[in-house]
Design a protein around this motif. Structure first.
Motif, short mmCIF file in Angstrom:
data_model
loop_
_atom_site.label_atom_id
_atom_site.label_comp_id
_atom_site.label_asym_id
_atom_site.label_seq_id
_atom_site.Cartn_x
_atom_site.Cartn_y
_atom_site.Cartn_z
N LEU A 1 0.85 -1.19 0.00
CA LEU A 1 0.00 0.00 0.00
C LEU A 1 0.88 1.24 0.00
O LEU A 1 1.98 1.24 0.57
CB LEU A 1 -0.90 0.01 1.24
N MET A 2 0.40 2.31 -0.63
CA MET A 2 1.16 3.56 -0.66
C MET A 2 0.99 4.32 0.64
O MET A 2 -0.11 4.42 1.19
CB MET A 2 0.69 4.43 -1.84
N MET B 1 -2.51 12.46 -0.45
CA MET B 1 -2.27 11.57 -1.59
C MET B 1 -2.80 12.23 -2.85
O MET B 1 -3.89 12.82 -2.85
CB MET B 1 -2.95 10.23 -1.37
N SER B 2 -2.00 12.14 -3.92
CA SER B 2 -2.36 12.79 -5.17
C SER B 2 -1.69 12.10 -6.34
O SER B 2 -0.60 11.51 -6.19
CB SER B 2 -1.93 14.26 -5.13
N MET B 3 -2.32 12.18 -7.49
CA MET B 3 -1.69 11.69 -8.72
C MET B 3 -0.39 12.44 -8.98
O MET B 3 0.53 11.93 -9.61
CB MET B 3 -2.66 11.88 -9.89
N GLY B 4 -0.32 13.68 -8.48
CA GLY B 4 0.88 14.49 -8.67
C GLY B 4 2.12 13.90 -8.04
O GLY B 4 3.24 14.26 -8.41
N PHE B 5 1.96 12.97 -7.08
CA PHE B 5 3.11 12.31 -6.47
C PHE B 5 3.63 11.15 -7.31
O PHE B 5 4.72 10.63 -7.07
CB PHE B 5 2.75 11.75 -5.08
N LEU B 6 2.82 10.73 -8.28
CA LEU B 6 3.13 9.52 -9.05
C LEU B 6 3.63 9.82 -10.46
O LEU B 6 4.05 8.91 -11.16
CB LEU B 6 1.89 8.62 -9.13
N ILE B 7 3.56 11.08 -10.88
CA ILE B 7 4.03 11.46 -12.21
C ILE B 7 4.94 12.69 -12.10
O ILE B 7 4.97 13.35 -11.07
CB ILE B 7 2.84 11.79 -13.16
N GLU B 8 5.65 12.98 -13.17
CA GLU B 8 6.47 14.19 -13.20
C GLU B 8 5.58 15.43 -13.13
O GLU B 8 4.46 15.43 -13.66
CB GLU B 8 7.31 14.24 -14.48
N GLU B 9 6.09 16.48 -12.49
CA GLU B 9 5.28 17.67 -12.25
C GLU B 9 4.73 18.29 -13.54
O GLU B 9 3.62 18.78 -13.59
CB GLU B 9 6.11 18.71 -11.49
N LEU C 1 -6.04 5.26 -5.72
CA LEU C 1 -5.88 6.32 -4.72
C LEU C 1 -6.83 6.12 -3.54
O LEU C 1 -6.53 6.53 -2.41
CB LEU C 1 -6.13 7.69 -5.36
N LEU C 2 -7.97 5.51 -3.78
CA LEU C 2 -8.93 5.26 -2.71
C LEU C 2 -8.57 4.02 -1.89
O LEU C 2 -8.63 4.05 -0.66
CB LEU C 2 -10.34 5.08 -3.29
N ARG C 3 -8.23 2.94 -2.59
CA ARG C 3 -8.14 1.63 -1.94
C ARG C 3 -6.72 1.14 -1.66
O ARG C 3 -6.54 0.25 -0.84
CB ARG C 3 -8.85 0.57 -2.80
N GLN C 4 -5.74 1.70 -2.35
CA GLN C 4 -4.38 1.18 -2.18
C GLN C 4 -3.48 2.18 -1.46
O GLN C 4 -2.31 2.34 -1.78
CB GLN C 4 -3.80 0.80 -3.54
N VAL C 5 -4.06 2.87 -0.49
CA VAL C 5 -3.32 3.85 0.32
C VAL C 5 -3.49 3.49 1.79
O VAL C 5 -4.59 3.18 2.24
CB VAL C 5 -3.84 5.29 0.08
N ASP C 6 -2.39 3.51 2.53
CA ASP C 6 -2.43 3.25 3.96
C ASP C 6 -2.69 4.57 4.69
O ASP C 6 -1.76 5.30 5.01
CB ASP C 6 -1.11 2.63 4.42
N TRP C 7 -3.96 4.86 4.93
CA TRP C 7 -4.32 6.14 5.54
C TRP C 7 -4.11 6.15 7.05
O TRP C 7 -4.21 7.21 7.67
CB TRP C 7 -5.79 6.48 5.24
N GLY C 8 -3.83 4.99 7.64
CA GLY C 8 -3.72 4.95 9.10
C GLY C 8 -5.11 5.09 9.70
O GLY C 8 -6.08 4.53 9.21
N GLN C 9 -5.20 5.87 10.78
CA GLN C 9 -6.49 6.11 11.44
C GLN C 9 -6.84 7.59 11.29
O GLN C 9 -6.15 8.46 11.82
CB GLN C 9 -6.41 5.74 12.93
#
Length: 282
Positions: A89-90, A101-109, A127-135
């Motif tokens: 998970l990201m 979390m943003s698509m901007g972190f995964l591609i060049e600016e 972005l919804l399901r594969q992110v470790d948001w914690g609590q």
């Protein structure tokens, strides 16, 4: 023959309809989801979403769902690629104590996202399901403009506590804001209210006020659709400067007038004070 075919088709149609809408599945670790949306682009969704998390002052995350034009990385002064957990998970990037979390972190600016709809939907799902948001107490989702696939998919796939609609007082923005409001109502997402952004420009020298986009358009719309106006944010240079520098005004200038208006749950029109006009306003 034809009667049998009709029966088969009707049976198939009944089975498809019985499935209904996708079942809403909560995001793990997230108690409440709020969405910040508008019908039109450029009315200040990301700017407002970036203020909400600091006003709430709890464990809050910020998800940038605008795949084509992500703004949160710049506004939150964040760069780099997310690390991966052992579960693949990201991990969100953090600034000011806020998980982002943003698509901007995964591609060049400067790289454009030239994708068709299915690829965009796949990215949103990740972005919804594969992110470790914690609590988190709240996850604020900065929606893209419009009433298309992304808005519909998010609304139907996760339980949303409420939506906040952002608009300028300009007629052309209000038309789309109303469409956004009606879209959320159709998918049974409660609309918490409207925020009037860029409502008035105040001269920094003489404090003279000019309603560049109109005076009370959002207030009039709120009355029409039976909603509250949650805030009234002026068009100020310091808001633009702090967003561009990645230092939200609620952090860099916590005592400013703009911040007090963001905190206001039921903003009212201020009485104009007599001022001395400067050379800009003869």
């Amino acid at each position: 023959g034809s009667f049998l075919r009709d029966e088969v088709l009707q049976d198939k149609r009944a089975r498809i309809l019985s499935r209904g809408l996708p079942k809403q599945k909560p995001i793990e670790g997230v108690k409440q989801v709020l969405v910040v949306a508008s019908g039109k682009g450029g009315v200040g969704k990301s700017t407002t979403a970036g203020k909400i998390f600091l006003v709430v002052a709890k464990e809050v995350g910020l998800l940038d769902a605008d795949i084509y034009g992500p703004s949160i990385p710049k506004m939150m002064n964040l760069k780099g690629n997310p690390e991966l957990t052992p579960e693949n998970l990201m991990r969100p990037l953090k600034n000011y104590g806020i998980a982002c979390m943003s698509m901007g972190f995964l591609i060049e600016e400067t790289a454009p996202v030239v994708w068709r709809g299915l690829m965009v939907m796949s990215a949103v799902e990740k972005l919804l399901r594969q992110v470790d948001w914690g609590q988190l107490d709240y996850l604020v989702i900065d929606m893209p403009p419009g009433t298309g696939d992304v808005q519909l998919s998010i609304s139907q796939n996760i339980p949303i506590a409420g939506a906040v609609i952002i608009s300028t007082p300009q007629d052309v923005a209000l038309l789309d804001a109303r469409k956004g409001t009606e879209m959320f109502r159709k998918v049974h997402v409660p609309v918490l209210g409207l925020v009037q952004n860029m409502s008035v420009f105040q001269c920094p020298k003489c404090k003279h006020e000019t309603h560049i986009f109109g005076a009370d358009g959002v207030r009039d719309l709120a009355k029409t659709v039976g909603l509250d106006v949650l805030g009234d944010i002026p068009l100020q240079v310091n808001i633009r400067e702090t967003c561009d520098s990645g230092q939200p005004v609620v952090i860099s200038q916590p005592q400013s007038d703009a911040v007090s208006l963001v905190h206001c749950a039921k903003s009212k029109k201020k009485k104009k004070k007599p001022t001395t006009k400067c050379s800009s306003h003869p």
